[in-house]
Design a protein around this motif. Sequence first.
Motif, PDB file in Angstrom:
ATOM      1  N   ILE A  96       0.834  -0.978   0.023  1.00 47.69           N
ATOM      2  CA  ILE A  96       0.042  -0.118   0.084  1.00 47.69           C
ATOM      3  C   ILE A  96       0.846   1.160  -0.071  1.00 47.69           C
ATOM      4  CG2 ILE A  96      -1.886   1.401   1.310  1.00 47.69           C
ATOM      5  CD1 ILE A  96      -2.563  -1.382   2.433  1.00 47.69           C
ATOM      6  N   THR A  97       0.337   2.262  -0.830  1.00 43.71           N
ATOM      7  CA  THR A  97       1.177   3.602  -0.755  1.00 43.71           C
ATOM      8  C   THR A  97       0.863   4.364   0.339  1.00 43.71           C
ATOM      9  OG1 THR A  97       1.485   3.195  -2.891  1.00 43.71           O
ATOM     10  CG2 THR A  97       1.923   5.469  -2.061  1.00 43.71           C
ATOM     11  N   SER A  98      -0.478   4.971   0.091  1.00 42.72           N
ATOM     12  CA  SER A  98      -0.979   6.188   1.064  1.00 42.72           C
ATOM     13  C   SER A  98      -1.765   5.480   2.211  1.00 42.72           C
ATOM     14  CB  SER A  98      -1.736   6.980  -0.063  1.00 42.72           C
ATOM     15  OG  SER A  98      -0.953   7.546  -0.859  1.00 42.72           O
ATOM     16  N   SER A  99      -1.545   6.585   3.444  1.00 44.92           N
ATOM     17  CA  SER A  99      -2.404   6.142   4.378  1.00 44.92           C
ATOM     18  C   SER A  99      -4.050   6.218   4.137  1.00 44.92           C
ATOM     19  CB  SER A  99      -2.057   6.995   5.604  1.00 44.92           C
ATOM     20  OG  SER A  99      -3.154   6.705   6.707  1.00 44.92           O
ATOM     21  N   SER A 100      -4.885   5.151   4.694  1.00 45.36           N
ATOM     22  CA  SER A 100      -6.299   5.106   4.552  1.00 45.36           C
ATOM     23  C   SER A 100      -6.746   5.336   5.816  1.00 45.36           C
ATOM     24  CB  SER A 100      -6.700   3.528   4.109  1.00 45.36           C
ATOM     25  OG  SER A 100      -6.339   2.584   5.105  1.00 45.36           O
ATOM     26  N   ASP A 109       5.686   6.540   8.843  1.00 49.96           N
ATOM     27  CA  ASP A 109       5.618   7.860   8.170  1.00 49.96           C
ATOM     28  C   ASP A 109       4.098   7.852   8.202  1.00 49.96           C
ATOM     29  OD1 ASP A 109       4.888   9.689   6.436  1.00 49.96           O
ATOM     30  OD2 ASP A 109       5.779   8.707   4.487  1.00 49.96           O
ATOM     31  N   PRO A 110       3.268   8.885   8.878  1.00 52.72           N
ATOM     32  CA  PRO A 110       2.052   9.048   8.883  1.00 52.72           C
ATOM     33  C   PRO A 110       1.301   9.032   7.583  1.00 52.72           C
ATOM     34  CG  PRO A 110       3.008  10.418  10.539  1.00 52.72           C
ATOM     35  CD  PRO A 110       4.152  10.136   9.468  1.00 52.72           C
ATOM     36  N   GLU A 111       1.956   9.450   6.518  1.00 50.63           N
ATOM     37  CA  GLU A 111       1.245   9.671   5.094  1.00 50.63           C
ATOM     38  C   GLU A 111       1.231   8.218   4.365  1.00 50.63           C
ATOM     39  OE1 GLU A 111      -0.043  12.487   4.226  1.00 50.63           O
ATOM     40  OE2 GLU A 111       0.464  13.016   6.169  1.00 50.63           O
ATOM     41  N   SER A 112       1.825   7.107   4.853  1.00 53.56           N
ATOM     42  CA  SER A 112       2.041   5.712   4.130  1.00 53.56           C
ATOM     43  C   SER A 112       1.394   4.645   4.896  1.00 53.56           C
ATOM     44  CB  SER A 112       3.608   5.476   4.305  1.00 53.56           C
ATOM     45  OG  SER A 112       4.220   6.514   3.534  1.00 53.56           O
ATOM     46  N   GLY A 113       0.477   3.939   3.941  1.00 56.30           N
ATOM     47  CA  GLY A 113      -0.342   2.871   4.587  1.00 56.30           C
ATOM     48  C   GLY A 113       0.068   1.390   4.599  1.00 56.30           C
ATOM     49  N   GLY A 114       1.468   1.197   3.954  1.00 57.17           N
ATOM     50  CA  GLY A 114       2.008  -0.027   3.961  1.00 57.17           C
ATOM     51  C   GLY A 114       2.376  -0.340   5.217  1.00 57.17           C
ATOM     52  N   GLY A 115       2.852  -1.841   5.329  1.00 60.40           N
ATOM     53  CA  GLY A 115       3.328  -2.461   6.550  1.00 60.40           C
ATOM     54  C   GLY A 115       3.259  -3.918   6.461  1.00 60.40           C
ATOM     55  N   LEU A 135       4.003  -3.447  11.879  1.00 59.78           N
ATOM     56  CA  LEU A 135       4.500  -2.490  11.557  1.00 59.78           C
ATOM     57  C   LEU A 135       3.702  -1.637  10.281  1.00 59.78           C
ATOM     58  CD1 LEU A 135       7.499  -0.859  10.534  1.00 59.78           C
ATOM     59  CD2 LEU A 135       7.473  -2.447   8.734  1.00 59.78           C
ATOM     60  N   ALA A 136       3.819  -0.380  10.433  1.00 59.96           N
ATOM     61  CA  ALA A 136       2.575   0.456   9.978  1.00 59.96           C
ATOM     62  C   ALA A 136       3.581   1.762   9.416  1.00 59.96           C
ATOM     63  CB  ALA A 136       1.775   0.636  10.733  1.00 59.96           C
ATOM     64  N   GLY A 137       3.113   2.362   8.393  1.00 52.98           N
ATOM     65  CA  GLY A 137       3.478   3.491   7.962  1.00 52.98           C
ATOM     66  C   GLY A 137       4.678   3.450   6.826  1.00 52.98           C
TER      67      GLY A 137
END
Length: 516
Positions: A96-100, A109-115, A135-137
């Motif tokens: 995932i690229t962006s946070s949902s 990274d609060p803007e990122s949604g992978g992990g 792991l998140a972000g």
Amino acid sequence: MTTRRTRRWFLSSTAAAAAVVPFSQLFTRRAWARDYGPLVPDPNGLLDLPEGFSYIVVESSGDPMDDGFEVPSALDGMACFAGEAGTLVLMRNHEITSSSGNEPDEMFDPESGGGVTRIVVDARTGARISSNWVLAGTRRNCAGGPSPWGWLTCEENVETGHGYVFVTDPTAASAQPPERIVGYGRFNHEAAAVDPATLVCYLTEDNGGGCLYRFVPDDGAADPFTGTLQALRVVDQPGYDTGDMAAGDSAAIDWVDITEPDPPGDTVRVEAHDAGAATVVRGEGIWFHDGVVYFAATSGGPDGGGQIFALTDGAKGGMLECLVHSLGADHLNAPDNITVSPWGQVFIAEDADGTCFIRAITDGGEVVPFARNAQSDSEFAGVCFSPDGRILFVNAQSDGLTFAITGPFPNVPDPGGDESSGSDEAGGTDDEGGVDETTEGGGSASATDGGSVSASATGASETGTGESSGSDSAGAGEGDDGGCGCSTSNDAGLGGVAAVLAVLATARRGTSEPTD
């Protein structure tokens, strides 16, 4: 230089590599590397498998997890670790690229949604017990690999502050602070494979002009993540394109140092090529087994349909062989994640335009189908085995499904020599939990503790739910060999996870947030 071999051959001793077994013996050390027979249509329309095999759906995107979040989408790379009290632990990536907003507070990274999410499952049935974020972000976590320190997860992204490998703890029942490994380089990572004897880590790069890398620690026992990053070079042929290699071709290799593994731009491969490194056309899945590094080049080969390589390595160099290359879409089509079973057989997950398969390589070097996505054109990802070889786990990425597949896999002797530890050759696993109860039709039906099930070999199917067995919380402990992972070669154990994470926490440079 490269040479074309018309038959399987014995890799001989050279100044660059010690003698190793020939490819013809790589799959026959423990059991059989065989063709499992034709695929039988699944009446549920999800997963076509050979006669005698069945599956359950372990978990689906959107399902509730035990930490209050939902299972994220874009299921990708994965590995299986031995857990405690009759459990297994799956460590699963999310590309995932962006946070949902479906992420915990502990974020890189609060803007990122992978992990990475963690699933604890019953070791007999594969049925889900619990799951949670670990792991998140991070951004576009594609593949990775098991290691003596836990699951290595890789970012397939080189946007500012990203492009790293992170180590994650299979015992973690909640999200943990991110721990990146700067020494493994900043580039478009795909997967990682660690030699448990040397702690050298091999790394693929998903780029059409990418390289194959290794990280050599200065003192692996004290600090496995401080050392030198290097790129593979073909001896006497600087800049060689391995995409030109066909099955049976081989090349002597050595390594060139990368002096700037953490550059501000996407320049690691540029430095490598300037030093004569070879090109690997979209390096993706990679796995270490019995002294051999296996990896996929998704778009390499004469027709661009993909290649599978075997690398034997030494301190100063080694040998690279192309095991198979695509002979067309019906043979091999965009190999992505790979694994090696405990009995030494390579299994390949495809990321193709069109119907995707899991394929296997026999001990005769043939590529044969093992599973087909009957629901959609979703790629397969995260293919891996339980340490005892009883269960094959895999994700259908865009379908959002994690499968557990059981059946008549070859028997795998346990460390004490009990050959009954694997699945029964005649009829699959026959556990009290009911994974593979033999039916009158000669195939297998499934009556497990949860999820959708299929008896694709008989045309019978059923859907069942029920209470999961086992404890509500189970961490990854030491396996029979103190070990981890889906390959018996990756069994250096989880005992050092806490110590390694402590080393990283002490040495990290801004690892709790992305760099500029």
